[in-house]
Design a protein around this motif. Structure first.
Motif: not given
Length: 223
Positions: A96-103
């Protein structure tokens, strides 16, 4: 089917599952046949009577060899599903992304198209929210227990062939043989997961959902 959506054949819609299940059945049959011949060769060398294929499929030799592989695969998937919830690998398509929220982290909202468990809510939703890892964990434990049973049975067959007494499952658990079979499979699964996590940082496969886009920067995390 949604209005305006293209109608696809059954195979097109389910091809990935069908192909892998076909490969599984074919290789399991090949394993059974070759394992049967190898086991009979071992029995012959020990001056014991050979067995038929049907009997072999119920033997500890076949059960142990089959389920020690199932066990490691289900352990791999259970840990992979759980650890990717909170752990990250910069640049990996599997992280998953280090910073962005994930779906996948958003709270489930009931709707007419949502699964029944989401519409029901409560403890049923809580269970459903973790059902994938729970399922893999149950499959792992069941496979581990079946592997132990098969390996123990096969060990006792070898004991009898050597004119030695049978051993209890508890005594067998204290020996290195079962754990050697176990750990040699586990380590290979952990290596394969580490490989895809790391290699997807720098390598690409155009068209695969397991890869980042070909032109994505190496340190871009996720797909």
């Amino acid at each position: 089917m949604k209005p305006g959506s293209k109608k696809h054949s059954y195979f097109y819609r389910n091809g990935l599952t069908i192909v892998f299940l076909t490969l599984f059945i074919a290789t399991l049959a090949a394993q059974a046949l070759t394992g049967w011949k190898k086991h009979n060769q071992d029995l012959k060398e020990d001056h014991a009577a050979e067995i038929g294929l049907t009997t072999y499929l119920q033997s500890g030799h076949f059960i142990s060899a089959t389920f020690e592989n199932f066990e490691s695969e289900f352990l791999q998937m259970a840990l992979y599903v759980l650890l990717t919830v909170s752990l990250r690998q910069i640049g990996s398509a599997e992280s998953k992304s280090l910073d962005k929220p994930e779906e996948v982290d958003r709270e489930p909202k009931p709707s007419k198209d949502a699964p029944w468990a989401v519409r029901k809510g409560g403890w049923i939703l809580k269970l459903y929210s973790n059902s994938l890892s729970i399922c893999f964990a149950i499959l792992f434990l069941a496979s581990w227990a079946t592997h132990l049973y098969g390996s123990w049975q096969n060990h006792n067959v070898e004991q009898l062939a050597k004119h030695l007494p049978k051993e209890s499952v508890t005594a067998y658990l204290g020996q290195a043989e079962f754990w050697f079979e176990t750990f040699q499979n586990w380590q290979s699964e952990f290596l394969s997961v580490a490989s895809i996590v790391f290699l997807t940082i720098y390598l690409r496969q155009k068209g695969s959902p397991e890869s980042k886009p070909v032109d994505a920067p190496d340190l871009e995390t996720g797909k």
